[in-house]
Design a protein around this motif. Structure first.
Motif, mmCIF file in Angstrom:
data_model
loop_
_atom_site.group_PDB
_atom_site.id
_atom_site.type_symbol
_atom_site.label_atom_id
_atom_site.label_comp_id
_atom_site.label_asym_id
_atom_site.label_seq_id
_atom_site.Cartn_x
_atom_site.Cartn_y
_atom_site.Cartn_z
ATOM 1 N N THR A 214 3.195 -3.295 8.277
ATOM 2 C CA THR A 214 2.836 -2.548 7.063
ATOM 3 C C THR A 214 1.945 -3.432 6.188
ATOM 4 O O THR A 214 2.374 -3.926 5.151
ATOM 5 N N PRO A 215 0.709 -3.646 6.635
ATOM 6 C CA PRO A 215 -0.173 -4.566 5.912
ATOM 7 C C PRO A 215 -0.435 -4.102 4.480
ATOM 8 O O PRO A 215 -0.469 -2.907 4.193
ATOM 9 N N GLY A 216 -0.622 -5.074 3.591
ATOM 10 C CA GLY A 216 -0.886 -4.764 2.191
ATOM 11 C C GLY A 216 -2.304 -5.088 1.791
ATOM 12 O O GLY A 216 -3.097 -5.642 2.569
ATOM 13 N N TYR A 217 -2.625 -4.745 0.556
ATOM 14 C CA TYR A 217 -3.935 -5.095 0.010
ATOM 15 C C TYR A 217 -4.002 -6.613 -0.214
ATOM 16 O O TYR A 217 -3.065 -7.210 -0.751
ATOM 17 N N ILE A 218 -5.093 -7.211 0.177
ATOM 18 C CA ILE A 218 -5.309 -8.631 -0.088
ATOM 19 C C ILE A 218 -5.962 -8.766 -1.454
ATOM 20 O O ILE A 218 -7.029 -8.202 -1.699
ATOM 21 N N GLU A 219 -5.317 -9.489 -2.365
ATOM 22 C CA GLU A 219 -5.875 -9.765 -3.676
ATOM 23 C C GLU A 219 -6.009 -11.271 -3.854
ATOM 24 O O GLU A 219 -5.152 -12.030 -3.399
ATOM 25 N N VAL A 220 -7.075 -11.699 -4.516
ATOM 26 C CA VAL A 220 -7.373 -13.126 -4.618
ATOM 27 C C VAL A 220 -7.644 -13.514 -6.070
ATOM 28 O O VAL A 220 -8.021 -12.678 -6.902
ATOM 29 N N SER A 221 -7.438 -14.791 -6.340
ATOM 30 C CA SER A 221 -7.709 -15.348 -7.663
ATOM 31 C C SER A 221 -8.545 -16.608 -7.501
ATOM 32 O O SER A 221 -8.198 -17.486 -6.706
ATOM 33 N N ARG B 38 0.830 -1.210 0.000
ATOM 34 C CA ARG B 38 0.000 0.000 0.000
ATOM 35 C C ARG B 38 0.865 1.260 0.000
ATOM 36 O O ARG B 38 0.383 2.337 -0.357
ATOM 37 N N ASN B 39 2.117 1.145 0.431
ATOM 38 C CA ASN B 39 2.957 2.342 0.617
ATOM 39 C C ASN B 39 4.397 2.140 0.166
ATOM 40 O O ASN B 39 5.281 2.894 0.562
ATOM 41 N N GLY B 40 4.652 1.135 -0.658
ATOM 42 C CA GLY B 40 6.005 0.859 -1.121
ATOM 43 C C GLY B 40 6.768 -0.121 -0.253
ATOM 44 O O GLY B 40 7.775 -0.673 -0.683
ATOM 45 N N ALA B 41 6.305 -0.325 0.971
ATOM 46 C CA ALA B 41 6.972 -1.265 1.880
ATOM 47 C C ALA B 41 6.441 -2.680 1.647
ATOM 48 O O ALA B 41 5.294 -2.871 1.244
ATOM 49 N N ARG B 42 7.282 -3.650 1.934
ATOM 50 C CA ARG B 42 6.859 -5.037 1.779
ATOM 51 C C ARG B 42 5.730 -5.334 2.767
ATOM 52 O O ARG B 42 5.834 -5.007 3.948
ATOM 53 N N PRO B 43 4.626 -5.944 2.313
ATOM 54 C CA PRO B 43 3.520 -6.231 3.235
ATOM 55 C C PRO B 43 3.962 -7.097 4.412
ATOM 56 O O PRO B 43 4.627 -8.125 4.233
ATOM 57 N N SER B 44 3.607 -6.660 5.608
ATOM 58 C CA SER B 44 3.968 -7.367 6.835
ATOM 59 C C SER B 44 2.936 -7.005 7.893
ATOM 60 O O SER B 44 2.004 -6.236 7.645
ATOM 61 N N ARG B 45 3.127 -7.519 9.087
ATOM 62 C CA ARG B 45 2.199 -7.198 10.169
ATOM 63 C C ARG B 45 2.173 -5.700 10.458
ATOM 64 O O ARG B 45 1.127 -5.127 10.749
#
Length: 524
Positions: free
Chosen positions: A373-380, A364-371
């Motif tokens: 720095t959470p990221g967007y969840i995308e699914v397939s 979401r902010n350039g940082a690797r998703p982690s606890r």
């Protein structure tokens, strides 16, 4: 003009009861209510009788003038006849558009307008109640009333004995069902499913059902307008599992129903499971025979899973937690036992289903998703819906290649478990995860029946609490329970019945936050 597919690559809801009846027509379905549309049925029917009623209603709907590919908004008082009629609509190739009985008239009118003059299948209670102040005739092509009669409307009662019709199978990529999103962030979106995407949703649910080796009575309390109801019955009806279909979640009535029917498998919304925690100590032991608990609508608190599992007297009960969305169906999941439920991380939703679903985290902010720095969840998944009806651009904005971004944020643990921290719209800057806080405090204070942390007027975290029997919350116990957590405002206590909810019992957090701000503004 409708098309017949060369091969069956889809799940056709209108054919499910008839196919199941051919295999095990004597399997029993028990209801906790009478169906207004079919009052003579009473509270028990067989799968063969269900198929007969669907076929009968399909003939009546055809006689009412409904044709393949036409949209039929189904907005009725709650009851299993919603399933019967929606399946009958699908049987003649029309597209049932499921509108929750809980929707306000203003929302129903707005959705009817978006649907561009659909047929409306409804009842007198809705026409005389929520829809009374809206120009239904101007918003619809025709109104069909399921019971009784109304001036200017077609009555299904008057069409009894109409000729039966052969089922119509549309092309698997044409619209086959529309359901709406939960509406936690405003007017619900209309999610368009096809027979092919419904088949994609069917696969992971069939896989879960295959784990149930022994024939069990299955009790289901989910919204009649949610796609989950239709997929659940598509999986269960052919398996000769006796069914208990529930309207009422009030614990006293549930205790009596379960004591009589002795279900071995229960599926409901997380909030209903919370409500049923008081059944744990009930003298009739209504949960004693439950081998499997399952919920697919939202994350559930570990303390709730632990209490319910310990109420079962089966040798090794399991609690299945499945994470899914209206647009995609079930996505990830995991099971819990008595040994690990009490120490579970409530934010861990589980793992993707190999060969069926997948997920990824996007920064979401350039940082690797982690606890931190959470990221967007995308699914397939093959179960992803076609679009939002009338809002295609809005749907496309959430599609990134073959991935769907549903609005949740989280991270992947070292073991590969998907951790959900919050809905993006619910994030409060000063708090790591509102859901994590709720899990923690609910595990510490057994007197709480619900806890929701929402943003206050200045974006401060405000805990809204509900207690058993609405007893006053003890201030000292509250302060001790939250002493090691991020500072929050003083708790606001209200009755559980006053929390704004969706059709699937989710708390409307934004509406609750706005309500608190309005109350504070009046007080000042």
């Amino acid at each position: 003009m409708f098309r017949i597919p060369a091969s069956n690559n889809g799940l056709y809801l209108g054919s499910v009861p008839q196919s199941a009846a051919a295999k095990n027509g004597g399997t029993l379905i028990t209801l906790d209510h009478d169906m207004a549309t079919l009052p003579a049925v009473g509270r028990t029917l067989t799968v063969a009788e269900l198929a007969e009623h669907v076929d009968d209603m399909a003939g009546r709907l055809w006689a009412a003038g409904i044709r393949p590919s036409e949209r039929v908004a189904v907005h009725m008082s709650p009851g299993f006849d919603i399933y019967v009629l929606a399946t009958a609509v699908a049987r003649i190739g029309a597209v049932p558009v499921m509108l929750s009985p809980a929707l306000e008239g203003e929302s129903v009118a707005a959705l009817l307008e978006r649907l561009d003059r659909p047929h409306l299948l409804t009842d007198g209670a809705k026409l005389d109640g929520p829809l009374a102040d809206f120009p239904v005739a101007d918003l619809t092509d025709r109104t069909v009333v399921a019971t009784g009669s109304r001036p200017g409307a077609v009555s299904l009662d008057d069409l009894a004995g109409a000729p039966r019709q052969q089922p119509v199978l549309l092309h698997p990529d044409e619209p086959a069902l529309m359901t709406h999103t939960s509406g936690t962030t405003g007017l619900p979106k209309l999610v368009v499913h096809s027979a092919r995407t419904l088949r994609g949703r069917f696969r992971p649910q069939e896989r879960l059902a295959s784990l149930v080796r022994k024939r069990e009575t299955v009790a289901i309390h989910v919204s009649y307008v949610h796609s989950r109801m239709y997929l659940a019955l598509a999986v269960l009806l052919p398996r000769a599992m006796p069914l208990v279909i529930m309207n009422d979640s009030e614990p006293a009535g549930v205790a009596e129903l379960f004591a009589e029917t002795r279900p071995g498998f229960i599926e409901t919304h997380p909030n209903s499971f919370m409500e049923w925690e008081e059944l744990v100590d009930h003298p009739r032991r209504p949960l004693a025979n439950v081998r499997y608990f399952s919920t697919t609508f939202d994350a559930i608190h570990p303390s709730t899973m632990d209490r319910l599992l310990r109420a079962s007297e089966r040798r090794a009960p399991l609690f299945f937690q499945i994470y899914g969305q209206s647009e995609c169906g079930p996505l990830v999941g995991r099971g819990y036992t008595r040994k690990n439920a009490h120490k579970a991380d409530g934010r861990c939703l589980g793992f993707a289903m190999p060969g069926v679903t997948n997920f990824r985290l996007v920064s979401r902010n350039g940082a690797r998703p982690s606890r931190d720095t959470p990221g967007y969840i995308e699914v397939s998944t093959a179960g992803r819906a076609l679009t939002y009806f009338g809002e295609g651009e809005r749907f496309d904005q959430q599609v990134h290649g073959g991935w769907w971004r549903g609005g949740d944020v989280g991270y992947r643990s070292g073991y590969g478990c998907l951790h959900l921290l919050d809905r993006e719209v619910d994030v409060i800057p000063t708090i790591h995860s509102t859901l994590e806080v709720e899990d923690t405090v609910l595990g510490r204070l057994e007197e709480l029946t619900e806890l929701v942390v929402v943003a206050g007027p200045d974006q401060e975290p405000v805990p809204v609490v509900c207690t058993r029997n609405d007893r006053p919350l003890e201030a000292e116990r509250w302060r001790a329970a939250v002493a090691d957590l991020t500072p929050m405002a003083e708790p606001v206590q209200m009755p559980l019945t006053e929390l704004p909810r969706t059709a699937t019992m989710k708390i409307k957090r934004i509406e609750l936050s706005q309500r608190l701000r309005t109350q504070e503004g009046r007080a000042s």
